[in-house]
Design an enzyme around this catalytic site. Structure first.
Site, mmCIF file in Angstrom:
data_model
loop_
_atom_site.group_PDB
_atom_site.id
_atom_site.type_symbol
_atom_site.label_atom_id
_atom_site.label_comp_id
_atom_site.label_asym_id
_atom_site.label_seq_id
_atom_site.Cartn_x
_atom_site.Cartn_y
_atom_site.Cartn_z
ATOM 1 C CB CYS A 2 -27.605 -54.180 36.331
ATOM 2 S SG CYS A 2 -25.856 -53.993 36.061
ATOM 3 N NE ARG A 27 -32.685 -51.310 36.765
ATOM 4 C CZ ARG A 27 -32.985 -50.505 37.767
ATOM 5 N NH1 ARG A 27 -34.083 -49.801 37.722
ATOM 6 N NH2 ARG A 27 -32.204 -50.420 38.818
ATOM 7 C CD1 TRP A 75 -24.918 -48.350 32.072
ATOM 8 C CD2 TRP A 75 -23.751 -48.432 33.975
ATOM 9 N NE1 TRP A 75 -24.216 -47.174 32.190
ATOM 10 C CE2 TRP A 75 -23.488 -47.196 33.347
ATOM 11 C CE3 TRP A 75 -23.120 -48.705 35.189
ATOM 12 C CZ2 TRP A 75 -22.638 -46.237 33.894
ATOM 13 C CZ3 TRP A 75 -22.262 -47.754 35.734
ATOM 14 C CH2 TRP A 75 -22.039 -46.529 35.086
ATOM 15 C CG ASN A 101 -28.927 -53.249 39.996
ATOM 16 O OD1 ASN A 101 -27.954 -52.591 39.643
ATOM 17 N ND2 ASN A 101 -30.075 -52.710 40.349
ATOM 18 N N GLY A 102 -25.773 -53.823 41.380
ATOM 19 C CA GLY A 102 -25.148 -53.129 42.512
ATOM 20 C C GLY A 102 -23.643 -53.255 42.421
ATOM 21 C CD GLU A 489 -32.960 -31.218 31.161
ATOM 22 O OE1 GLU A 489 -32.027 -31.325 31.973
ATOM 23 O OE2 GLU A 489 -33.544 -32.217 30.684
ATOM 24 C CE LYS A 493 -32.323 -34.496 28.378
ATOM 25 N NZ LYS A 493 -32.590 -34.471 29.709
ATOM 26 C CD GLU A 496 -28.978 -36.816 29.399
ATOM 27 O OE1 GLU A 496 -29.060 -37.384 30.482
ATOM 28 O OE2 GLU A 496 -29.950 -36.224 28.884
ATOM 29 C CG HIS A 512 -17.456 -13.080 33.486
ATOM 30 N ND1 HIS A 512 -16.702 -11.974 33.770
ATOM 31 C CD2 HIS A 512 -18.740 -12.741 33.763
ATOM 32 C CE1 HIS A 512 -17.484 -11.001 34.219
ATOM 33 N NE2 HIS A 512 -18.726 -11.446 34.219
ATOM 34 C CE LYS A 611 -35.593 -42.393 32.385
ATOM 35 N NZ LYS A 611 -35.337 -41.062 31.827
HETATM 36 C C1 G6P Z 1 -29.348 -40.515 35.092
HETATM 37 C C2 G6P Z 1 -30.367 -40.324 33.993
HETATM 38 C C3 G6P Z 1 -30.825 -38.873 33.964
HETATM 39 C C4 G6P Z 1 -31.349 -38.470 35.326
HETATM 40 C C5 G6P Z 1 -30.333 -38.726 36.447
HETATM 41 C C6 G6P Z 1 -30.953 -38.568 37.810
HETATM 42 O O1 G6P Z 1 -28.176 -39.854 34.780
HETATM 43 O O2 G6P Z 1 -29.832 -40.687 32.741
HETATM 44 O O3 G6P Z 1 -31.857 -38.731 33.007
HETATM 45 O O4 G6P Z 1 -31.672 -37.111 35.307
HETATM 46 O O5 G6P Z 1 -29.858 -40.072 36.348
HETATM 47 O O6 G6P Z 1 -31.908 -39.570 37.948
HETATM 48 P P1 G6P Z 1 -33.202 -39.502 38.839
HETATM 49 O O7 G6P Z 1 -33.905 -40.806 38.556
HETATM 50 O O8 G6P Z 1 -32.760 -39.399 40.269
HETATM 51 O O9 G6P Z 1 -34.012 -38.331 38.413
#
Ligand code: G6P
Length: 616
Positions: A2, A27, A75, A101-102, A489, A493, A496, A512, A611
């Site tokens: 948020c 956010r 969010w 927010n929270g 990673e 990606k 996501e 395995h 994010k």
């Molecule tokens: C969210 C974001 C990711 C990020 C993760 C950890 O899931 O979408 O891109 O890697 O949070 O966030 P941070 O800000 O602690 O790296």
């Protein structure tokens, strides 16, 4: 999660608030709303399900006048994304309006108590409880707005960053925070104030910013000095910071998406990350955190890395780097698991928190636990002034500029770059790094931006390749050694932003289990650069090939062996093994990006993600 914005001043609030929401949309973006105290003294609240652009449509034919207001992009946690659940929420009398927010954890108990006292609830949110509770306290105890906010917040369990507007009080906004970020911008002569979840909505108006700490409230009153106080009404000295944000980083700069821009930013932002730290003229790495806390860091018996998501993957690379150069055992923990499983933390541990946003709730809680246990806490953070940056004993910023695309790209390579420099500097201080290898890595690190540039030249080739794979429902990513975290990673990606199920695995683990999945439908991405266990990876590729799996290989330039084996490959320049992730991840970022674009998806704002994950 948020985004909140508040404004009080002389200008029209609406463009500032909506512009701010656009900046904070990373956010959360499932609904948005704004409340304005109009020039006629009316409180106008507009909300819409969907992105901020939907809110603008709703508001376009309405009265958006007023020099004071609050706004929110959501969010969803409690209650589905809908207009009724969108913020701002308004109190029973219509006097108070609030954005939040929270998460309020005890909202059910509070809501039942308030209902029993005649309060009505319009939404399914936890937030509405807050605005009603503040009003109840204000009316029943006859308190001022800030005293009512203080009293109400003492009854609340959970996390909050709130801004409250009282329509009877057109000269003041009151805001507060606990475990959710909040920054206040101060305009010329205290004539205007900005409140937001981060500095990005404020930076174009003022550089003077104040970061609130937990359980502090702030009173922004036109023409008055900013007042910050505790929930017990004790004044807190106001620490004004001069925050410089590169505003060009907040725009797409001609690219169709932030994510693509941020992928292409990597050569230049990695230079920024290394500037003043990697000193080519001396062939050395100098990190101020290490200079300032040398003894504590050098004497660490163990390093425990805590992080989430992409930052956790960077942590896995950090482990290999630190163990290799510093000969210190390193553990890498998901912050969310670490915080709840009674970890053994020793006073001579260094706990390292890696976070792009610096606001991730689980990582913050892990830090708190580590501090309570007496560990020294080191931050590797991008967002300057963020909660993690402020709650660690020391640290190194990655300095890659704000990252807006929800899927992290440049922050990942920035984190790996910082972890490399840290491992080198700490290894040198501990006397565990071989001098020739140290020099070679320092030299090669300087070549990394140009080598990334070279990979980016293959963008259209990767775009063409991506078209073959939009059919897929599953992907496997395999790598070993330095490239194993890159496999994780790459898979993250893809899932996501393209919503394709993808798994990353150490290549040797394929036999395995995952090998059972392989058939002609299953694309398998091999990160098969010329490093550790190259021959073994080639054998794994043969195993996939003989089961008709479709291979995409990331290979070292000129690797004729693999080129003869597979039809789909992407070449990356030769580099040292320990720096391989900085190059091999780039094609995987582009592959995920192009597949998502081919599928017509919103890569910058993928569904359900945010994010900055400020809830646990
Ligand atoms: C969210 C974001 C990711 C990020 C993760 C950890 O899931 O979408 O891109 O890697 O949070 O966030 P941070 O800000 O602690 O790296």
């Amino acid at each position: 999660m948020c985004g909140i914005v508040g404004y009080i001043g002389k200008r029209q609030a609406y463009p500032i608030l909506v512009g701010g929401l656009h900046r904070l949309e990373y956010r959360g973006y499932d609904s948005a709303g704004v409340a304005l105290l109009s020039d006629k003294g009316e409180l106008n609240v507009y909300k819409a399900k969907g992105k901020v652009a939907e809110l603008e449509l709703v508001a376009s034919e309405k009265d958006c006048s007023g020099t004071m207001g609050v706004a929110h992009t959501r969010w969803a946690t409690h209650g589905e994304p809908s207009t009724k659940n969108a913020h701002p929420h308004v109190s029973e009398s219509g006097n108070l309006t609030l954005v939040h927010n929270g998460i309020i954890e005890n909202y059910v108990v509070l809501r039942d108590q308030l209902k029993a006292r005649g309060y009505h609830f319009q939404s399914d949110t936890d937030t509405e409880v807050l605005v009603q509770l503040i009003e109840y306290v204000e009316q029943s105890l006859g308190l001022s707005l800030e005293a009512a906010v203080q009293t109400a917040l003492k009854r609340v369990i959970g996390a909050y960053a709130i801004v409250v507007l009282d329509r009877r009080s057109p000269n003041r906004l009151v805001a507060a925070r606990k475990s959710s970020p909040m920054v206040v911008g101060i305009g010329e002569g205290n004539e205007e104030f900005f409140v937001a979840s981060d500095a990005s909505p404020i930076a174009e108006y003022t550089k003077k910013m104040v970061y609130l700490n937990d359980e502090e409230i702030v009173v922004c009153e036109r023409g008055h000095e900013l007042r910050v106080c505790t929930l017990d009404n004790k004044d807190v000295p106001v620490e004004v910071k001069n925050v410089e944000l590169d505003l060009t980083m907040l725009d797409k700069g001609g690219y169709p998406h932030f994510m693509l821009k941020e992928i292409f930013d990597q050569p230049s932002v990695l230079q920024d990350c290394m500037r003043g730290r990697l000193l080519p003229e001396h062939g050395r790495v100098v990190l101020s955190a290490l200079t300032d806390h040398r003894e504590r860091l050098v004497s660490a018996r163990r390093i425990v890395i805590v992080s989430c998501g992409t930052s956790w993957h960077a942590g896995l690379i950090g482990k290999q780097l630190i163990e290799h150069f510093c000969k210190v055992p390193v553990e890498v923990e998901y912050a969310s698991e670490f915080r709840y499983r009674e970890p053994v933390i020793l006073p001579d541990d260094v706990v390292m928190a890696i976070s792009q946003s610096g606001e991730t709730a689980d990582t913050l809680a892990a830090i708190e636990l580590a501090r309570e246990a007496g560990a020294f806490v080191f931050g590797v953070v991008n967002a300057v002034g963020s909660s993690i940056a402020r709650n660690t004993h020391t640290g190194t910023y990655i300095h890659v500029g704000p990252e807006i695309g929800v899927a992290s790209t440049k922050a990942f390579t920035g984190q790996v770059c910082v972890l490399t420099m840290l491992a080198l500097a700490l290894g040198e201080a501990r006397g565990t790094v071989d001098a020739a290898e140290y020099r070679a890595v320092v030299e090669e690190l300087q070549q990394i931006p140009a080598k990334i540039e070279h990979i980016l030249e293959q963008n259209s080739r990767i775009e063409t390749l991506s078209k073959i794979f939009t059919y897929a429902h599953n992907f496997l990513y395999l790598g070993r050694g330095w490239n194993y975290p890159v496999a994780l990673e790459g898979a993250l990606k893809l899932k996501e932003i393209s919503y394709i199920h993808a798994e990353g695995y150490p290549a040797a683990e394929m036999k395995h289990g995952p090998i059972a999945l392989i058939d002609q439908e299953m694309p398998v991405v091999f990160i098969a650069t010329h490093h550790q266990q190259y021959e073994k990876i080639i054998s794994n590729m043969q195993e996939v090939k003989s089961r008709n799996g479709r291979i995409i290989a990331v290979i070292t330039e000129g690797d004729e062996v693999v080129k003869k084996m597979v039809s789909e490959y992407i070449e990356v320049p030769e580099t040292l093994s320990c720096l391989a992730p900085l190059l091999s991840v780039i094609p995987l970022q582009l592959l995920a990006y192009h597949i998502a674009v081919q599928k017509g998806l919103n890569v910058d704002m993928p569904r359900n993600l945010a994010k900055s994950v400020t809830v646990e």
